[in-house]
Design a protein around this motif. Sequence first.
Motif, mmCIF file in Angstrom:
data_model
loop_
_atom_site.group_PDB
_atom_site.id
_atom_site.type_symbol
_atom_site.label_atom_id
_atom_site.label_comp_id
_atom_site.label_asym_id
_atom_site.label_seq_id
_atom_site.Cartn_x
_atom_site.Cartn_y
_atom_site.Cartn_z
ATOM 1 N N GLU A 175 2.167 14.417 1.790
ATOM 2 C CA GLU A 175 2.818 14.133 0.511
ATOM 3 C C GLU A 175 3.300 12.685 0.452
ATOM 4 O OE1 GLU A 175 3.171 15.933 -2.331
ATOM 5 O OE2 GLU A 175 1.733 17.260 -1.350
ATOM 6 N N GLU A 176 3.774 12.194 1.576
ATOM 7 C CA GLU A 176 4.216 10.792 1.628
ATOM 8 C C GLU A 176 3.073 9.837 1.332
ATOM 9 O OE1 GLU A 176 6.402 7.678 4.736
ATOM 10 O OE2 GLU A 176 5.712 9.642 5.441
ATOM 11 N N LEU A 177 1.900 10.102 1.929
ATOM 12 C CA LEU A 177 0.724 9.260 1.685
ATOM 13 C C LEU A 177 0.312 9.335 0.218
ATOM 14 C CD1 LEU A 177 -1.674 7.506 2.628
ATOM 15 C CD2 LEU A 177 -2.877 9.635 3.180
ATOM 16 N N ILE A 178 0.297 10.540 -0.335
ATOM 17 C CA ILE A 178 -0.110 10.715 -1.726
ATOM 18 C C ILE A 178 0.812 9.943 -2.658
ATOM 19 C CG2 ILE A 178 -0.341 12.395 -3.595
ATOM 20 C CD1 ILE A 178 -1.070 14.457 -1.338
ATOM 21 N N GLU A 179 2.110 10.077 -2.456
ATOM 22 C CA GLU A 179 3.066 9.393 -3.330
ATOM 23 C C GLU A 179 2.988 7.880 -3.178
ATOM 24 O OE1 GLU A 179 4.743 10.722 -5.751
ATOM 25 O OE2 GLU A 179 3.855 12.657 -5.200
ATOM 26 N N GLU A 180 2.794 7.417 -1.951
ATOM 27 C CA GLU A 180 2.687 5.987 -1.685
ATOM 28 C C GLU A 180 1.480 5.405 -2.412
ATOM 29 O OE1 GLU A 180 3.342 3.706 2.418
ATOM 30 O OE2 GLU A 180 1.393 4.703 2.347
ATOM 31 N N ARG A 181 0.343 6.083 -2.290
ATOM 32 C CA ARG A 181 -0.878 5.601 -2.938
ATOM 33 C C ARG A 181 -0.782 5.704 -4.461
ATOM 34 N NH1 ARG A 181 -5.711 4.089 -0.422
ATOM 35 N NH2 ARG A 181 -5.264 3.642 1.747
ATOM 36 N N TRP A 182 -0.200 6.796 -4.944
ATOM 37 C CA TRP A 182 -0.102 7.020 -6.387
ATOM 38 C C TRP A 182 0.691 5.919 -7.075
ATOM 39 C CZ3 TRP A 182 -2.173 9.651 -10.255
ATOM 40 C CH2 TRP A 182 -1.459 9.830 -11.431
ATOM 41 N N ALA A 183 1.773 5.500 -6.456
ATOM 42 C CA ALA A 183 2.656 4.505 -7.071
ATOM 43 C C ALA A 183 1.920 3.201 -7.346
ATOM 44 C CB ALA A 183 3.863 4.258 -6.170
ATOM 45 N N LEU A 184 1.163 2.695 -6.381
ATOM 46 C CA LEU A 184 0.457 1.430 -6.590
ATOM 47 C C LEU A 184 -0.828 1.626 -7.388
ATOM 48 C CD1 LEU A 184 0.322 -1.596 -6.091
ATOM 49 C CD2 LEU A 184 -0.827 -1.137 -3.911
ATOM 50 N N ALA A 185 -1.539 2.741 -7.159
ATOM 51 C CA ALA A 185 -2.826 2.962 -7.826
ATOM 52 C C ALA A 185 -2.691 3.053 -9.331
ATOM 53 C CB ALA A 185 -3.486 4.235 -7.287
ATOM 54 N N THR A 186 -1.547 3.525 -9.825
ATOM 55 C CA THR A 186 -1.354 3.686 -11.267
ATOM 56 C C THR A 186 -0.599 2.525 -11.903
ATOM 57 O OG1 THR A 186 0.618 5.033 -10.787
ATOM 58 C CG2 THR A 186 -1.475 6.199 -11.174
ATOM 59 N N GLU A 187 -0.252 1.520 -11.107
ATOM 60 C CA GLU A 187 0.354 0.309 -11.665
ATOM 61 C C GLU A 187 -0.705 -0.370 -12.542
ATOM 62 O OE1 GLU A 187 1.309 -3.656 -12.308
ATOM 63 O OE2 GLU A 187 -0.212 -3.167 -10.804
ATOM 64 N N PRO A 188 -0.384 -0.743 -13.791
ATOM 65 C CA PRO A 188 -1.404 -1.165 -14.758
ATOM 66 C C PRO A 188 -2.350 -2.256 -14.269
ATOM 67 C CG PRO A 188 0.665 -0.807 -15.891
ATOM 68 C CD PRO A 188 0.954 -0.662 -14.426
ATOM 69 N N ALA A 189 -1.830 -3.323 -13.674
ATOM 70 C CA ALA A 189 -2.701 -4.418 -13.244
ATOM 71 C C ALA A 189 -3.606 -3.977 -12.097
ATOM 72 C CB ALA A 189 -1.862 -5.620 -12.825
ATOM 73 N N THR A 190 -3.074 -3.169 -11.192
ATOM 74 C CA THR A 190 -3.880 -2.681 -10.078
ATOM 75 C C THR A 190 -4.977 -1.752 -10.571
ATOM 76 O OG1 THR A 190 -1.930 -2.816 -8.653
ATOM 77 C CG2 THR A 190 -3.781 -1.517 -7.846
ATOM 78 N N LEU A 191 -4.644 -0.878 -11.509
ATOM 79 C CA LEU A 191 -5.643 0.032 -12.074
ATOM 80 C C LEU A 191 -6.731 -0.741 -12.812
ATOM 81 C CD1 LEU A 191 -6.510 2.951 -12.535
ATOM 82 C CD2 LEU A 191 -5.012 3.009 -14.542
ATOM 83 N N ALA A 192 -6.344 -1.805 -13.495
ATOM 84 C CA ALA A 192 -7.336 -2.627 -14.200
ATOM 85 C C ALA A 192 -8.307 -3.260 -13.203
ATOM 86 C CB ALA A 192 -6.637 -3.707 -15.020
ATOM 87 N N GLY A 193 -7.777 -3.729 -12.065
ATOM 88 C CA GLY A 193 -8.644 -4.283 -11.029
ATOM 89 C C GLY A 193 -9.581 -3.239 -10.472
ATOM 90 N N ALA A 194 -9.082 -2.020 -10.263
ATOM 91 C CA ALA A 194 -9.931 -0.936 -9.759
ATOM 92 C C ALA A 194 -11.049 -0.613 -10.739
ATOM 93 C CB ALA A 194 -9.078 0.298 -9.487
ATOM 94 N N ARG A 195 -10.733 -0.657 -12.016
ATOM 95 C CA ARG A 195 -11.757 -0.346 -13.020
ATOM 96 C C ARG A 195 -12.835 -1.422 -13.087
ATOM 97 N NH1 ARG A 195 -7.431 2.289 -17.277
ATOM 98 N NH2 ARG A 195 -7.750 4.450 -16.560
ATOM 99 N N ARG A 196 -12.479 -2.655 -12.717
ATOM 100 C CA ARG A 196 -13.504 -3.701 -12.657
ATOM 101 C C ARG A 196 -14.488 -3.430 -11.522
ATOM 102 N NH1 ARG A 196 -9.292 -7.324 -14.310
ATOM 103 N NH2 ARG A 196 -8.696 -7.815 -12.177
ATOM 104 N N MET A 197 -14.042 -2.656 -10.523
ATOM 105 C CA MET A 197 -14.921 -2.342 -9.401
ATOM 106 C C MET A 197 -15.588 -0.981 -9.544
ATOM 107 S SD MET A 197 -12.897 -3.620 -5.979
ATOM 108 C CE MET A 197 -14.372 -3.402 -4.963
ATOM 109 N N TYR A 198 -14.787 0.034 -9.918
ATOM 110 C CA TYR A 198 -15.253 1.415 -9.807
ATOM 111 C C TYR A 198 -15.264 2.194 -11.122
ATOM 112 C CZ TYR A 198 -15.043 0.688 -4.800
ATOM 113 O OH TYR A 198 -15.252 0.201 -3.536
ATOM 114 N N GLY A 199 -14.942 1.559 -12.230
ATOM 115 C CA GLY A 199 -15.158 2.228 -13.507
ATOM 116 C C GLY A 199 -16.648 2.513 -13.678
ATOM 117 N N LYS A 200 -16.976 3.611 -14.308
ATOM 118 C CA LYS A 200 -18.398 3.994 -14.399
ATOM 119 C C LYS A 200 -19.225 2.945 -15.133
ATOM 120 C CE LYS A 200 -17.566 8.914 -13.839
ATOM 121 N NZ LYS A 200 -17.668 10.281 -14.403
#
Length: 289
Positions: A175-200
């Motif tokens: 649960e600690e790992l999940i919460e740690e990853r969730w917090a940064l992964a859903t931060e808007p700028a970080t999510l935008a960067g992820a979508r530049r790589m892994y958006g379909k």
Amino acid sequence: MLTELTYESTARELVTDQGVLRYHEAGEGPPLLLLHGSGPGVTGWRNFRGNLAVLAERFRCLILEFPGFGVSDSTGEHPMAGAQAAVIRFLDGLGLQQVDVIGNSMGGIVGAQVAMAHPDRVRRLVTIGGVGRNLFSPGPGEGIKLLMDFTEEPTRERLVQWLDSMVYDRSLVTEELIEERWALATEPATLAGARRMYGKAAFAAGAAAAAASDAPPYWAMLHKIKAKTLITWGRDDRVSPVDMAILPMRSIPDVEVHIFPDCGHWVMIEQKAAWESVVLAFLTRKDER
């Protein structure tokens, strides 16, 4: 052993002409650059914090945070496209002419690209999964598809599905790992960067551009690596299947391969002690020729 290494005590900043590069530093000795992978909520600290105390006994460890993942300043580029330049900017900023490199997944690809383009900058190279291309297994792998699903629709359930695909032993997905990853992964700028790589759409556009380009893919140029290289892989990797290791194993001139059983994509975490032993033996071995 160095056991009191915390995020705060090791955190550093390097101001460059393209923003601040953040990193972690610990230990003394020959410089060892550690490059993280990609994925929701990833950071260099999270990839390598468990290995830092052991490696820092022998090396000056430098864990670089790539731009575009929510820690170092973003350059606005596709995170993969800007990573190689970030490494060189980082080495130049610290006045380091040559380093050993450990790269996890995407970080291994970046390390290989640096070793090809700047052979005098990399003495020895260690990769953890991800380098090469699928020969017998379908691509993209299961874990990459789950990563794309999360990037398209970031839910906690999809994050857990992706994290489960990263490991052989699912008890590591706490649960600690999940919460740690969730917090940064859903931060808007970080999510935008992820979508530049892994958006379909981005993934499809990248594949189309590669197919239309006359430039060879990086895996077709691995024979240019002059650094002694160690490829490490989890036998049960569901993100980058182990058959991907065959091409770099045959292409890189001075290479050896170590495959760890009962191990998924995070070899340095799931087979921590065994991986550290193999890597330290490789990095500290005296040149025989």
